[in-house]
Design an enzyme around this catalytic site. Sequence first.
Site, PDB file in Angstrom:
ATOM      1  N   HIS A  47      43.072  50.253  47.808  1.00  0.00           N
ATOM      2  CA  HIS A  47      42.991  49.106  48.513  1.00  0.00           C
ATOM      3  C   HIS A  47      42.002  49.140  49.571  1.00  0.00           C
ATOM      4  CE1 HIS A  47      44.282  45.041  49.979  1.00  0.00           C
ATOM      5  NE2 HIS A  47      43.994  44.820  48.371  1.00  0.00           N
ATOM      6  N   ASP A  89      41.506  43.114  45.530  1.00  0.00           N
ATOM      7  CA  ASP A  89      43.061  42.716  45.313  1.00  0.00           C
ATOM      8  C   ASP A  89      43.636  43.001  43.637  1.00  0.00           C
ATOM      9  OD1 ASP A  89      42.255  42.832  47.766  1.00  0.00           O
ATOM     10  OD2 ASP A  89      42.949  40.390  47.354  1.00  0.00           O
TER      11      ASP A  89
END
Length: 124
Positions: A47, A89
């Site tokens: 991420h 996300d």
Amino acid sequence: SLIQFETLIMKVAKKSGMFWYSNYGCYCGWGGQGRPQDATDRCCFVHDCCYGKVTGCDPKMDVYSFSEENGDIVCGGDDPCKKEICECDRAAAICFRDNLTLYNDKKYWAFGAKNCPQEESEPC
């Protein structure tokens, strides 16, 4: 935005990002260095790398649009940069969900940067 990231984690993984992922391993939370410690920490590493590739907008602050279709999160909107943030996300939330059984808060919660040597960091 970070608020939307929290929302996606709640919808997909059914956990609070703030309470489960804000201070875990070497990469879950603000910043990161060293080697990812487990599958969950690797979700955060990936991420962070994903956010690092986003240019032209602010992943932590910019608001994007998404919808739910048949239980899946679908990123939308006309702004490609914001859509990219949403995809980062979304992928992390799915990764958290898929690795819930491996989550080890007793070992990796508040792990601390001292246990994550900079020289052991791997590239994105």
